[in-house]
Scaffold this active site. Sequence first.
Site, short mmCIF file in Angstrom:
data_model
loop_
_atom_site.label_atom_id
_atom_site.label_comp_id
_atom_site.label_asym_id
_atom_site.label_seq_id
_atom_site.Cartn_x
_atom_site.Cartn_y
_atom_site.Cartn_z
N ASP A 107 0.82 -1.21 0.00
CA ASP A 107 0.00 0.00 0.00
C ASP A 107 0.86 1.26 0.00
O ASP A 107 2.01 1.24 0.43
CB ASP A 107 -0.91 0.03 1.24
CG ASP A 107 -1.86 -1.14 1.28
OD1 ASP A 107 -2.17 -1.70 0.22
OD2 ASP A 107 -2.29 -1.50 2.40
N TYR A 108 0.27 2.34 -0.44
CA TYR A 108 0.92 3.66 -0.47
C TYR A 108 1.55 4.01 0.87
O TYR A 108 2.68 4.50 0.94
CB TYR A 108 -0.13 4.71 -0.87
CG TYR A 108 0.37 6.12 -0.98
CD1 TYR A 108 1.09 6.53 -2.10
CD2 TYR A 108 0.11 7.05 0.03
CE1 TYR A 108 1.54 7.84 -2.22
CE2 TYR A 108 0.56 8.35 -0.08
CZ TYR A 108 1.27 8.74 -1.21
OH TYR A 108 1.71 10.04 -1.30
#
Length: 247
Positions: A107-108
């Site tokens: 994820d970011y």
Amino acid sequence: MTNNLERLQKVIAQSGVTSRRKAENLILEGKVKVNGKVITTLGTKVTPDDKVEVNGVPLEKEEPVYYLMYKPRGIISSVKDDKGRKVVTDLLSEEIEERLFPIGRLDYDTSGILLLTNDGEFANLLMHPKHKIDKVYVAKIKGLPPKSDLTKIKKGVKSEQDILKAVGYRVLSSDKKAGTTILELTLHEGKNRHVRRMMEALGFPVLKLKRERYGLLTLDGLKPGEYRKLTPKEVKQMRNLAIKIVK
């Protein structure tokens, strides 16, 4: 000559263009040509002398390469982003000429181990859930979950249409004053925002998340944003690990 025949989707994957599964979709969609002829049959075999085109672009065979990156937070696990955000390939030196893509995603807002390669077969081998390769995360969560809640992690937690689970967990520490807990979680699958959604469904939002181990590989010696080549021994070990687990 027969010994040199390879399935078309495998040849496309090995070229670094895309994964084998996506290569199969491209074939079915009529976007692949062999010697100028559109091929839509899966399982078609080609020789090294055949001219293969994907979306009108001839394949150029690259030597397979493998990298381990310490992905920082705030970076997209992709080769491009339609919002113009920084992606993991932006961190690579211009001296790397191969077309690399990440194996799976982080994820970011998640940091940690991310593997990059141009070998679609290798990527597919490591990503497929049936290969059950350990992916170990350390999560700082809000709250002090009782054991009765934590045991649900292994049984499976429903989030939207998914059942999210970990194959193992350990409580590394608890801070009663701050009201936080640090957990180590071992996953085999990697669904979208898997850990975050799983813990949120239990009522313990993730404040910070890091992937610390992928199979036999760790972040030892790397700082956020740094990367290194996998050794031939490490590549062989990871390949053998996946194959061994399946058998």
